[in-house]
Enzyme design. Sequence first.
Site, PDB file in Angstrom:
ATOM      1  N   HIS B  56     -11.184  -7.894   4.074  1.00 47.94           N
ATOM      2  CA  HIS B  56     -11.803  -6.675   3.293  1.00 47.94           C
ATOM      3  C   HIS B  56     -13.024  -6.308   3.280  1.00 47.94           C
ATOM      4  O   HIS B  56     -13.656  -6.193   2.317  1.00 47.94           O
ATOM      5  CB  HIS B  56     -10.403  -7.049   1.803  1.00 47.94           C
ATOM      6  CG  HIS B  56      -9.562  -6.944   1.549  1.00 47.94           C
ATOM      7  ND1 HIS B  56      -8.503  -6.308   2.328  1.00 47.94           N
ATOM      8  CD2 HIS B  56      -8.731  -8.721   1.487  1.00 47.94           C
ATOM      9  CE1 HIS B  56      -7.729  -6.099   1.490  1.00 47.94           C
ATOM     10  NE2 HIS B  56      -7.957  -7.499   1.498  1.00 47.94           N
ATOM     11  N   HIS B 219      -4.004  -3.054   1.863  1.00 46.40           N
ATOM     12  CA  HIS B 219      -3.598  -3.582   2.524  1.00 46.40           C
ATOM     13  C   HIS B 219      -2.389  -3.126   3.715  1.00 46.40           C
ATOM     14  O   HIS B 219      -1.674  -3.869   4.025  1.00 46.40           O
ATOM     15  CB  HIS B 219      -2.346  -5.348   2.056  1.00 46.40           C
ATOM     16  CG  HIS B 219      -3.462  -6.247   0.775  1.00 46.40           C
ATOM     17  ND1 HIS B 219      -3.201  -6.113  -0.388  1.00 46.40           N
ATOM     18  CD2 HIS B 219      -3.966  -7.151   1.264  1.00 46.40           C
ATOM     19  CE1 HIS B 219      -4.477  -7.091  -0.600  1.00 46.40           C
ATOM     20  NE2 HIS B 219      -5.057  -7.919   0.162  1.00 46.40           N
TER      21      HIS B 219
END
Lengths: 215, 333
Positions: B56, B219
Amino acid sequence: MTVVDAAALTAWVREFARLVHEQRDTLTQLDSAIGDADHGANLDRGMTAAVAALEATPPDDPAAALKTVATTLIKTVGGASGPLYGTFFLRAAGALDVGTDPTHHGRALAAALRAGYDGVIARGKAERGDKTMLDALGPACDAFDEALAAGKALDEALGAAAEAAAQGRDATEPLIARKGRASYLGERSAGHLDPGAASAALLVEAAATALAGRG
Amino acid sequence: MKKLINDPADVVPEALRGLAAAHPELRVDHEDRVVLRADAPVQGKVGLVSGGGSGHEPMHAGFVGMGMLDAACAGEVFTSPVPDQVVAATRGVDGGAGVLHVVKNYTGDVMNFEMAAELVSAESDTEVIAVVTDDDVAVQDSLYTAGRRGVGVTVLVEKLAGAAAEEGRPLAEVADVAKRVNATGRSMGMALTSCTVPAAGRPTFDLPDDEMEIGIGIHGEPGRRRVPVAPAREIAEMLVEPILADLDMTGGDGVIAFVNGMGGTPLLELYLMYAEVVAVLEKAGVGIARNLVGSYMTSLDMAGCSVTLLRADDELLRLWDAPVRTPSLRWGA
């Protein structure tokens, strides 16, 4: 003959690690469909480390073997499966009391598995039917208890538990997930096997294989 | 799969080596995979610890520094850090005023941070408060889900609570700022393509060229619905309207509007999207007080974006404007 000893449980852990490694891609594929595509890789990493830890310091007693697996998984896996499998082995280790009478070993192992299962419920705040590993572990514990109560030998009872776990895993396919990442999909989570239930079925299958011929 | 990697298994430790080389103002504990302010622990200041799966970036390690986080724990790709990492980070930033854990609402993150907090309290008298972010309106918050996901608001919580901690405010107040930001911020994301997890080697999901996922997480988990690709103007409406339907953003001192790239979308398109978001907000009568446009919370190489709106007030705007000096967010310092 000693039925549930450190060697037997180490063999169980090794067999589980072998199955996870062998089915790593399958588990990850299941997780791609309704999760985040890491279950196989994470559990494989954790179980490889657990086997290495058991080799580095061979446990003296069966509970110590389970505790080593627990602490290794909690340290290495991360995600949800680290704390959940870690808690399963930790609670099972705490509850495992084999005593001196080998004829009680089956019941001792069943009580330990049940304690591990209860630990997963508490840690994950989940219940059966939520489309999680509990859907394989729960039926396995029930079948194991029932078979032992009916006077079956340990390995036969574990065979029944493995069969129940596999059925429980298959029964997760139509369920709508209520816990974990799969729950974000809502109804789109139906039509897929739950990866946690799939790995939990391997855990029980490994016990039946590793302890075959005992008790 | 084409990626700038060596072995998929070494992606996280090798990236941390590069981060350490690029940012001598940070201290990287390679064994525990924790990134700390070089001056941590800052005596008398509340320590802020966050962390989560890698993939991320720049979140979270890129937000370690003055005015934001004191430490970030890097898990494997898309996998929460383990309790030992969080314990190491918490000890490393404890300057005697307590530690705030900023946790995104994912089953694994919450469990691992909880276990870490239990371990810390068993071994020391460090006070730890955890604030869990759950701002994603794409997920129905009900008894039948794991609850809304923590997404874009997490970046805003880290900035605003970080500024409050830098002012020397006590743990309970810093935690209140974090909770207030989470309670008044909402997000919604979308994807044009899947991402590819290095260890998996292929895209997490198949998305045809002419379709997009609305309500995506960070995700590669599929969104709530799949629709034909639409012009940016319509996508902006699809993202902003569910946010405004969930929380009234009118009145007050305006919003902090955050258009975030998912990793594979160029800044050109993000600015274009920001213009569309501004237009949708104008039509809805929502004023914009501050903004942030860029890729701050990504999902590896996924193409797409998310919109986060935070209903601001004087205090939050003051904290937003306060100096910050981190690898990926810096102003006024």
